[in-house]
Design an enzyme around this catalytic site. Sequence first.
Site, mmCIF file in Angstrom:
data_model
loop_
_atom_site.group_PDB
_atom_site.id
_atom_site.type_symbol
_atom_site.label_atom_id
_atom_site.label_comp_id
_atom_site.label_asym_id
_atom_site.label_seq_id
_atom_site.Cartn_x
_atom_site.Cartn_y
_atom_site.Cartn_z
ATOM 1 N N HIS A 142 -1.206 -8.375 0.247
ATOM 2 C CA HIS A 142 -2.164 -7.266 0.345
ATOM 3 C C HIS A 142 -3.299 -7.542 1.333
ATOM 4 O O HIS A 142 -3.978 -6.614 1.775
ATOM 5 C CB HIS A 142 -2.725 -6.954 -1.042
ATOM 6 C CG HIS A 142 -3.181 -5.542 -1.214
ATOM 7 N ND1 HIS A 142 -3.706 -4.782 -0.187
ATOM 8 C CD2 HIS A 142 -3.184 -4.733 -2.313
ATOM 9 C CE1 HIS A 142 -4.028 -3.583 -0.643
ATOM 10 N NE2 HIS A 142 -3.718 -3.525 -1.921
ATOM 11 N N ASN A 161 11.687 8.448 5.550
ATOM 12 C CA ASN A 161 13.100 8.823 5.700
ATOM 13 C C ASN A 161 13.763 7.909 6.724
ATOM 14 O O ASN A 161 13.508 8.017 7.919
ATOM 15 C CB ASN A 161 13.183 10.289 6.133
ATOM 16 C CG ASN A 161 14.601 10.741 6.396
ATOM 17 O OD1 ASN A 161 15.565 10.011 6.149
ATOM 18 N ND2 ASN A 161 14.745 11.952 6.907
#
Length: 456
Positions: free
Chosen positions: A165, A386
């Site tokens: 992170h 996608n």
Amino acid sequence: MMPLAVLQVKRLQPKLITPAKLTPQETKFLSDIDDQEFLRFQVPIIMCYKDNPSLNKNLNPVKVIREALSRALVYYYPLARRLREGPNRKLMVDCNGEGILFIEASADVTLEQLGDKMLPPCPLLEEFLFNFPGSGGIIGCPLVLVQMMTCLTCGGFILALRLNHTMCDAAGLLLFLTAIAEMARGAHAPSILPVWERELLFAPDPPRITCAHHEYEDVIGHSDGSYASSNQSNMVQRSFYFGAKEMRVLRKQIPPHLTSTCSTFDLITACLWKYRTLALNINPKEAVRVSCIVNARGKHNNVRLPLGYYGNAFAFPAAISKAEPLCKNPLGYALELVKKAKATMNEEYLRSVADLLVLRGRPQYSSTGSYLIVSDNTRAGFGDVNFGWGQPVFAGPAKALDLISFYVQHKNNTEDGILVPMCLPSSAMERFQQELERITREPKEDICNNLRSTSQ
């Protein structure tokens, strides 16, 4: 739905995926926002995709995404490197081309059989995202681990990853994933070029704290309630769904002047804060806090960062109250405190955080049980990634992290709602669930009215 014990995953040996072209050999410093103790952990993300022959032309998703990942790393090459600490534990990236860890896997199962086991808190996370020995640290370890599991009997696949992170926040990770997805669909370069420029969020010399930061303050003499006697083995995770019915019932519990101005996120956060505090049985005189992670990007917060900036650019201002008034007052009390805390976020606040982290030696956020941190991932955009097989059936954080809960978008039967994983001691979790069921239960007269209006 498949029993947990039935799933068998076959994994190939991990490989290091390096940038497809030579990239600069250099050292890059992280910003003072990136560098804080709070972010020195790895966050797991799961993305589940159905087979879509009309779009993917029977291509191998592992091959397509692995090659796209290598090409995207030409632009995001710091993510293929390793962190080290400099003087005063300052984090920096050694850009030496070691690569991202990639694991190919397969399982004789369908996404339909997995069902809600893909959702947070994901009980199959260790299968979807294997913790390869030596990969779980912060210093000197891969910054990203990716496991792709193809579901052979349905043609779908699960892409799970674990990110250090300190390198990115949700918005930054989305930029990276979008770049991979664009290249998997044939693009030659990302539509938004990445920007490092972590010096934009360095503290000035000399640093100067200009705002109050309750999120970094220690509470003297805290009790933690039932949290105090709990250990990790006694902690349980459970998710809670907030759909149209739950939100309708909650909105009826707040005063009119707040109904039109509070967001769904605000209301859920106020609800979780109040009833989590009740469930933990915290000392009435103790200060309790909830922090909302607020993205600094965009016009609303007026923080001037380049469009392609993929470092951490958020703060988590805290609302604070004594436990007694929080629990005894109506829900509107907690809601107003949440809204007020969120409203403090702007460029001055974020830069004041950087200054505080430098002046106070990188303090950790308060890690007591009386503290809750929430992050709204419903609009993070993971559901739009996608790779050539359409949008995922689920995409987002795989679980809660101790005191941190992530809100994720989820369709329950026919409606869109929000799923919130929560981590609590087992006894407190039972009380918390009972409280939530009680305060989101629709009164009988409202149910009758809704049935009449539906039948008309």
